[in-house]
Design a protein around this motif. Structure first.
Motif, PDB file in Angstrom:
ATOM      1  N   LYS A 142       0.835  -1.198   0.000  1.00  0.00           N
ATOM      2  CA  LYS A 142       0.000   0.000   0.000  1.00  0.00           C
ATOM      3  C   LYS A 142       0.872   1.252   0.000  1.00  0.00           C
ATOM      4  CE  LYS A 142      -3.756   2.265   2.542  1.00  0.00           C
ATOM      5  NZ  LYS A 142      -4.639   2.212   3.744  1.00  0.00           N
ATOM      6  N   ALA A 143       1.982   1.203   0.746  1.00  0.00           N
ATOM      7  CA  ALA A 143       2.891   2.346   0.818  1.00  0.00           C
ATOM      8  C   ALA A 143       3.520   2.635  -0.548  1.00  0.00           C
ATOM      9  CB  ALA A 143       3.981   2.086   1.851  1.00  0.00           C
ATOM     10  N   GLU A 144       3.914   1.578  -1.266  1.00  0.00           N
ATOM     11  CA  GLU A 144       4.506   1.749  -2.596  1.00  0.00           C
ATOM     12  C   GLU A 144       3.493   2.323  -3.575  1.00  0.00           C
ATOM     13  OE1 GLU A 144       7.804  -1.848  -2.833  1.00  0.00           O
ATOM     14  OE2 GLU A 144       5.669  -2.335  -2.994  1.00  0.00           O
ATOM     15  N   LEU A 145       2.271   1.840  -3.481  1.00  0.00           N
ATOM     16  CA  LEU A 145       1.210   2.337  -4.357  1.00  0.00           C
ATOM     17  C   LEU A 145       0.932   3.809  -4.086  1.00  0.00           C
ATOM     18  CD1 LEU A 145      -0.887   1.627  -6.525  1.00  0.00           C
ATOM     19  CD2 LEU A 145      -2.450   0.956  -4.690  1.00  0.00           C
ATOM     20  N   GLU A 146       0.868   4.182  -2.811  1.00  0.00           N
ATOM     21  CA  GLU A 146       0.603   5.570  -2.432  1.00  0.00           C
ATOM     22  C   GLU A 146       1.739   6.492  -2.880  1.00  0.00           C
ATOM     23  OE1 GLU A 146      -0.117   5.649   1.751  1.00  0.00           O
ATOM     24  OE2 GLU A 146      -2.185   4.919   1.574  1.00  0.00           O
ATOM     25  N   GLU A 147       2.984   6.013  -2.743  1.00  0.00           N
ATOM     26  CA  GLU A 147       4.137   6.820  -3.142  1.00  0.00           C
ATOM     27  C   GLU A 147       4.101   7.108  -4.640  1.00  0.00           C
ATOM     28  OE1 GLU A 147       9.055   6.657  -3.099  1.00  0.00           O
ATOM     29  OE2 GLU A 147       7.877   5.001  -2.245  1.00  0.00           O
ATOM     30  N   GLU A 148       3.821   6.079  -5.440  1.00  0.00           N
ATOM     31  CA  GLU A 148       3.775   6.263  -6.892  1.00  0.00           C
ATOM     32  C   GLU A 148       2.579   7.121  -7.292  1.00  0.00           C
ATOM     33  OE1 GLU A 148       5.687   5.933 -10.357  1.00  0.00           O
ATOM     34  OE2 GLU A 148       6.318   4.834  -8.570  1.00  0.00           O
ATOM     35  N   MET A 149       1.445   6.919  -6.618  1.00  0.00           N
ATOM     36  CA  MET A 149       0.255   7.710  -6.903  1.00  0.00           C
ATOM     37  C   MET A 149       0.498   9.182  -6.596  1.00  0.00           C
ATOM     38  SD  MET A 149      -2.855   7.951  -7.937  1.00  0.00           S
ATOM     39  CE  MET A 149      -3.624   6.327  -7.935  1.00  0.00           C
ATOM     40  N   ASN A 150       1.143   9.445  -5.472  1.00  0.00           N
ATOM     41  CA  ASN A 150       1.446  10.836  -5.109  1.00  0.00           C
ATOM     42  C   ASN A 150       2.375  11.485  -6.124  1.00  0.00           C
ATOM     43  OD1 ASN A 150      -0.135  10.780  -2.790  1.00  0.00           O
ATOM     44  ND2 ASN A 150       1.550  10.124  -1.470  1.00  0.00           N
ATOM     45  N   ALA A 151       3.334  10.697  -6.624  1.00  0.00           N
ATOM     46  CA  ALA A 151       4.257  11.218  -7.639  1.00  0.00           C
ATOM     47  C   ALA A 151       3.505  11.559  -8.917  1.00  0.00           C
ATOM     48  CB  ALA A 151       5.350  10.190  -7.923  1.00  0.00           C
ATOM     49  N   TYR A 152       2.564  10.711  -9.318  1.00  0.00           N
ATOM     50  CA  TYR A 152       1.746  10.979 -10.502  1.00  0.00           C
ATOM     51  C   TYR A 152       0.925  12.243 -10.321  1.00  0.00           C
ATOM     52  CZ  TYR A 152       2.553   6.658 -13.122  1.00  0.00           C
ATOM     53  OH  TYR A 152       3.115   5.647 -13.848  1.00  0.00           O
ATOM     54  N   MET A 153       0.245  12.330  -9.175  1.00  0.00           N
ATOM     55  CA  MET A 153      -0.601  13.489  -8.933  1.00  0.00           C
ATOM     56  C   MET A 153       0.213  14.775  -8.919  1.00  0.00           C
ATOM     57  SD  MET A 153      -3.587  12.244  -6.272  1.00  0.00           S
ATOM     58  CE  MET A 153      -2.499  11.701  -4.954  1.00  0.00           C
ATOM     59  N   GLU A 154       1.403  14.720  -8.332  1.00  0.00           N
ATOM     60  CA  GLU A 154       2.265  15.895  -8.268  1.00  0.00           C
ATOM     61  C   GLU A 154       2.718  16.320  -9.656  1.00  0.00           C
ATOM     62  OE1 GLU A 154       3.923  19.054  -6.435  1.00  0.00           O
ATOM     63  OE2 GLU A 154       2.704  17.493  -5.472  1.00  0.00           O
ATOM     64  N   SER A 155       3.005  15.341 -10.525  1.00  0.00           N
ATOM     65  CA  SER A 155       3.469  15.665 -11.880  1.00  0.00           C
ATOM     66  C   SER A 155       2.371  16.301 -12.729  1.00  0.00           C
ATOM     67  CB  SER A 155       3.998  14.404 -12.578  1.00  0.00           C
ATOM     68  OG  SER A 155       2.943  13.502 -12.865  1.00  0.00           O
ATOM     69  N   TYR A 156       1.119  16.158 -12.303  1.00  0.00           N
ATOM     70  CA  TYR A 156       0.008  16.765 -13.027  1.00  0.00           C
ATOM     71  C   TYR A 156      -0.599  17.933 -12.272  1.00  0.00           C
ATOM     72  CZ  TYR A 156       0.236  13.228 -16.583  1.00  0.00           C
ATOM     73  OH  TYR A 156       0.674  12.437 -17.619  1.00  0.00           O
ATOM     74  N   GLY A 157       0.198  18.520 -11.360  1.00  0.00           N
ATOM     75  CA  GLY A 157      -0.225  19.738 -10.690  1.00  0.00           C
ATOM     76  C   GLY A 157      -0.908  19.529  -9.358  1.00  0.00           C
ATOM     77  N   GLY A 158      -0.791  18.331  -8.790  1.00  0.00           N
ATOM     78  CA  GLY A 158      -1.384  18.058  -7.489  1.00  0.00           C
ATOM     79  C   GLY A 158      -2.680  17.275  -7.583  1.00  0.00           C
ATOM     80  N   GLU A 159      -3.191  16.892  -6.427  1.00  0.00           N
ATOM     81  CA  GLU A 159      -4.364  16.012  -6.372  1.00  0.00           C
ATOM     82  C   GLU A 159      -5.593  16.627  -7.026  1.00  0.00           C
ATOM     83  OE1 GLU A 159      -6.960  13.374  -3.127  1.00  0.00           O
ATOM     84  OE2 GLU A 159      -5.284  14.640  -2.457  1.00  0.00           O
ATOM     85  N   GLU A 160      -5.822  17.911  -6.791  1.00  0.00           N
ATOM     86  CA  GLU A 160      -7.014  18.562  -7.340  1.00  0.00           C
ATOM     87  C   GLU A 160      -7.009  18.543  -8.867  1.00  0.00           C
ATOM     88  OE1 GLU A 160      -9.303  22.908  -7.164  1.00  0.00           O
ATOM     89  OE2 GLU A 160      -7.819  22.379  -5.632  1.00  0.00           O
TER      90      GLU A 160
END
Length: 287
Positions: A76-94
């Motif tokens: 779960k931690a690895e998935l969250e880390e990669e997901m956060n990186a994706y969201m950040e590369s597209y300008g954040g979660e919003e």
């Protein structure tokens, strides 16, 4: 493998093909009363995208079977880390959520794609070797890109006319708070509520007259009104970073990650070809 828009696109295509498959026989549209059936839609989608979508599904199956065989798991931690990186590369979660909403894609579907990526990365990682010589050679070839240019952190108050700029300047000279005045006067809504903070920037990133004024100021010093095409600026320098040459040991890990990603892309294609040869695959779409 890290092209998120590609993944979203494939998800949408798969959804269209699957929807058409399960709803054959119904009509989906009409033009002047002439109907377009689900069968026509299905036939078009399969003919244009069927092979690509099916290959994606086959690849996903192989990855799952390889994970089981090699006892590879994605935490779960690895998935969250990669997901956060994706969201950040597209300008954040919003911004990321907005992309998904505009494309009609569920977050759970993207999580599945990211899980497949992380799993594939783990499966291929043992095949990738990066030597110290490669790291050093890459550093020498790209040293300038790792050097730190001179930078300053500044805040500004942007107003429309010189008279207002002089009024703000007088209030600052009288000791009033820069951040409070930025919130009250500045027309730059992107940072007026954060004291006019522009963050760090180097030469060549701002309009010339603004830059020339900002880089001549000392830390804590406030400029006279500076005119640009945007209006009149009152600038305050908050912090400075001197130019600094790149140090190999400081960027070694970053270089290693860059080379790994490059080799991963190449090795993935080789690995996939090997698995397609190794697995018994029946593709009735090619029949």
């Amino acid at each position: 493998m890290k092209k998120l828009y590609w993944m979203i696109g494939m998800v949408l295509v798969i959804g269209l093909v699957m929807t058409a498959t399960f709803m054959q026989g119904k009509n989906v549209a009409s033009v002047n009363g002439e109907k377009i059936s689900e069968d026509e839609l299905h036939e078009l989608l399969v003919s244009q995208y069927g092979s690509e979508v099916l290959e994606t599904l086959i690849t996903e199956k192989m990855i799952k079977q390889e994970m089981k065989k090699e006892k590879v798991e994605v935490s779960k931690a690895e998935l969250e880390e990669e997901m956060n990186a994706y969201m950040e590369s597209y300008g954040g979660e919003e911004a990321f959520q907005e992309i998904l909403a505009n494309n009609g894609v569920e977050m759970s579907t993207i999580e599945k794609n990211i899980e497949n990526y992380v799993a594939t990365k783990k499966l291929i990682e043992p095949r990738i070797k990066i030597t110290d010589d490669e790291l050093l050679a890459y550093f020498e070839e790209n040293k300038d890109s790792y050097a730190q240019a001179e930078q300053i952190q500044a805040s500004h108050i942007l107003v429309e006319d010189e008279e207002t700029a002089k009024e703000v300047r007088k209030k600052l000279e009288a000791g009033e708070d820069f951040g409070k005045l930025a919130s009250e006067y500045s027309t730059d809504v992107s940072n007026s509520e954060t004291g006019g903070d522009l963050g760090f920037f180097g030469r060549g990133e701002m309009v010339q007259t603004f830059e020339e004024a900002a880089f001549t100021l000392e830390i804590g010093e406030i400029s006279a009104p500076v005119k640009t095409d945007y209006g009149y600026h009152i600038i305050k320098v908050v912090e400075k970073k001197e130019a600094k040459e790149a140090v190999y040991e400081e960027v070694k890990q970053e270089i290693k990650e860059t080379l790994f990603d490059s080799k991963l892309e190449t090795e993935y294609a080789t690995w996939l070809d090997e698995k397609f040869e190794e697995y018994e695959i029946k593709n009735d779409l090619k029949s």
